[in-house]
Scaffold this motif. Structure first.
Motif, PDB file in Angstrom:
ATOM      1  N   LYS A  95      69.624  67.978-164.899  1.00 12.08           N
ATOM      2  CA  LYS A  95      68.380  67.272-164.563  1.00 12.08           C
ATOM      3  C   LYS A  95      68.666  66.030-163.718  1.00 12.08           C
ATOM      4  O   LYS A  95      67.955  65.736-162.755  1.00 12.08           O
ATOM      5  N   PHE A  96      69.721  65.313-164.075  1.00 12.22           N
ATOM      6  CA  PHE A  96      70.067  64.088-163.348  1.00 12.22           C
ATOM      7  C   PHE A  96      70.400  64.390-161.893  1.00 12.22           C
ATOM      8  O   PHE A  96      70.027  63.636-160.981  1.00 12.22           O
ATOM      9  N   LEU A  97      71.090  65.494-161.642  1.00  9.75           N
ATOM     10  CA  LEU A  97      71.549  65.809-160.286  1.00  9.75           C
ATOM     11  C   LEU A  97      70.517  66.577-159.470  1.00  9.75           C
ATOM     12  O   LEU A  97      70.809  67.028-158.366  1.00  9.75           O
ATOM     13  N   CYS A  98      69.312  66.706-160.005  1.00  3.76           N
ATOM     14  CA  CYS A  98      68.227  67.292-159.199  1.00  3.76           C
ATOM     15  C   CYS A  98      67.902  66.392-158.007  1.00  3.76           C
ATOM     16  O   CYS A  98      67.403  66.857-156.981  1.00  3.76           O
ATOM     17  N   ALA A  99      68.153  65.109-158.165  1.00  5.00           N
ATOM     18  CA  ALA A  99      67.980  64.149-157.074  1.00  5.00           C
ATOM     19  C   ALA A  99      69.345  63.620-156.664  1.00  5.00           C
ATOM     20  O   ALA A  99      70.254  63.520-157.503  1.00  5.00           O
ATOM     21  N   GLU A 100      69.493  63.294-155.400  1.00  5.19           N
ATOM     22  CA  GLU A 100      70.762  62.763-154.902  1.00  5.19           C
ATOM     23  C   GLU A 100      71.009  61.385-155.510  1.00  5.19           C
ATOM     24  O   GLU A 100      70.192  60.475-155.375  1.00  5.19           O
ATOM     25  N   PRO A 101      72.128  61.186-156.192  1.00  9.12           N
ATOM     26  CA  PRO A 101      72.393  59.875-156.799  1.00  9.12           C
ATOM     27  C   PRO A 101      72.746  58.835-155.739  1.00  9.12           C
ATOM     28  O   PRO A 101      73.135  59.184-154.618  1.00  9.12           O
ATOM     29  N   ALA A 102      72.617  57.574-156.108  1.00 12.81           N
ATOM     30  CA  ALA A 102      73.010  56.495-155.212  1.00 12.81           C
ATOM     31  C   ALA A 102      74.499  56.596-154.907  1.00 12.81           C
ATOM     32  O   ALA A 102      75.269  57.213-155.659  1.00 12.81           O
ATOM     33  N   ALA A 103      74.914  55.982-153.816  1.00 10.18           N
ATOM     34  CA  ALA A 103      76.297  56.114-153.338  1.00 10.18           C
ATOM     35  C   ALA A 103      77.313  55.692-154.392  1.00 10.18           C
ATOM     36  O   ALA A 103      78.334  56.368-154.599  1.00 10.18           O
TER      37      ALA A 103
END
Length: 382
Positions: A111-119
């Motif tokens: 679920k967390f990696l469904c969106a691109e994480p900050a750098a």
């Protein structure tokens, strides 16, 4: 999705390594340096929960707050932990429960990696993946020790394929004196101890294109090398006598014939293969007996493009120290490498159980001089 795919590729490989184990194999800790496989499974899961999900995934509910005490390895910043020698005394949580914990964290990471994480979070995640890949090598090393010290010498995996050894018929490789650049350069991942890239001056030297074989090391044994103090450091000589060392780890003399424990079980010693599972003390003594020496880590790195490596980690004559300009990150991540830069020797190369992508020419492995449960061998220099 690329990050998520890589995440699950790494996580599944860890589970594939453990797929050959029986439940009882997961809980054994014969010596302090060996961690039970179930602890590895829990610790690598704890890493993602502690450093990714808890601080960066809003609304995440910790699986079990007590697991921080059980699966923290050496991060003082994160809190107290079970001492290393007691990891094998933990009958609970059970293997089944730890796998449930792993599944719970993997679901949250999906679920967390469904969106691109900050750098900065992405950088931390990539460190976590490399961290688990390091534990994959430790898992195989620890499993071999656990099974190799069972009096029945059970096989880990009868279908395990040991990589072939590339042998060069050429003589020693000679490098001229001069200034060489050492350390990681590029845009990919590296550990902080590979930085910063810097220049070193090397005198001219020669280095073998091949690792020392079992047959060659057997000559040292037959020449009474383990009983000749002249070739040993004082500390190494004390270690040999105190522990009654007569041969590399996993070697057994049975009815006058040498055998060695492998992932297939106990087998006749393969004379043509590189000698493995030896301490720095033994590597130094063998090199002295041959009238040669071990290379420094800088000599190794300068010469490495000219020879094959990857069957066993290679002891060097270099102490594990920071490079010029080395910088420890703040917080728990700063504890990853820097605090171990004392009383250890650097090993270079890779071993047959090293995870893919961890065979960089600049990779610095490090262990204490008496340890030999890792896949460690010898390359000579002069």
């Amino acid at each position: 999705m690329e990050l998520l795919d890589r995440y699950f590729k790494v996580r599944k490989h860890t589970e594939a390594i453990c797929s050959h184990l029986q439940t009882e194999d997961y809980v054994v800790q014969p010596v302090v340096d060996v961690s039970p496989p179930k602890w590895h499974i829990g610790h690598t899961t704890w890493f993602f929960e502690t450093f990714i999900l808890k601080p960066y995934f809003m609304g995440y509910q910790e699986y079990n707050p007590e697991y921080n005490y059980v699966f923290n390895s050496y991060y003082e910043t994160v809190g107290n932990r079970v001492i290393r020698t007691d990891r094998g005394n933990l009958s609970r949580p059970t293997v089944i429960e730890i796998y449930r914990y792993r599944e719970y964290v993997d679901d949250a990471m999906t679920k967390f990696l469904c969106a691109e994480p900050a750098a900065d979070v992405k950088e931390l995640l990539i460190l976590g993946l490399n961290h688990e890949e390091q534990h994959q090598e430790l898992l195989l090393t620890d499993i071999k020790y656990i099974l190799g010290h069972n009096p029945l010498f059970p096989a880990y995996n009868k279908n395990y394929v040991s990589p072939k050894v590339e042998v060069s018929n050429a003589g020693f490789i000679r490098l001229k004196e001069g200034v060489y650049e050492i350390g990681y350069a590029g845009n990919g991942f590296c550990f902080d101890n590979e930085l910063n890239r810097h220049k070193v001056y090397l005198n001219s030297f020669e280095i073998s294109p091949n690792l020392v074989t079992n047959a060659e090391y057997l000559e040292f044994i037959n020449a009474d090398g383990y009983h000749d103090f002249r070739h040993w450091h004082a500390e190494g000589w004390d270690w040999v006598k105190s522990n009654k060392i007569e041969s590399p780890l996993y070697w057994h003399l049975i009815d006058g014939e040498w055998h060695a424990y492998t992932f297939h079980g106990l087998e006749p010693l393969r004379l043509h293969e590189p000698v493995c599972h030896i301490s720095y003390f033994e590597a130094y003594a063998y090199a002295s007996w041959k009238g040669m020496r071990l290379p420094t880590e800088f000599e190794w790195e300068a010469a490495a493009p000219q020879f094959a490596w990857g069957k066993a980690w290679e002891w060097t004559e270099s102490s594990y120290l920071p490079y010029p300009g080395f910088f420890k990150a703040g917080g728990a991540i700063g504890e990853y490498n820097g605090k171990f830069m004392v009383n250890q020797k650097v090993l270079r190369g890779a071993s047959e159980v090293t995870s893919p992508g961890h065979s960089r020419i600049t990779y610095r492995n490090f262990f204490q001089t008496h340890l030999r449960w890792q896949f460690t061998g010898i390359r000579l220099a002069k």
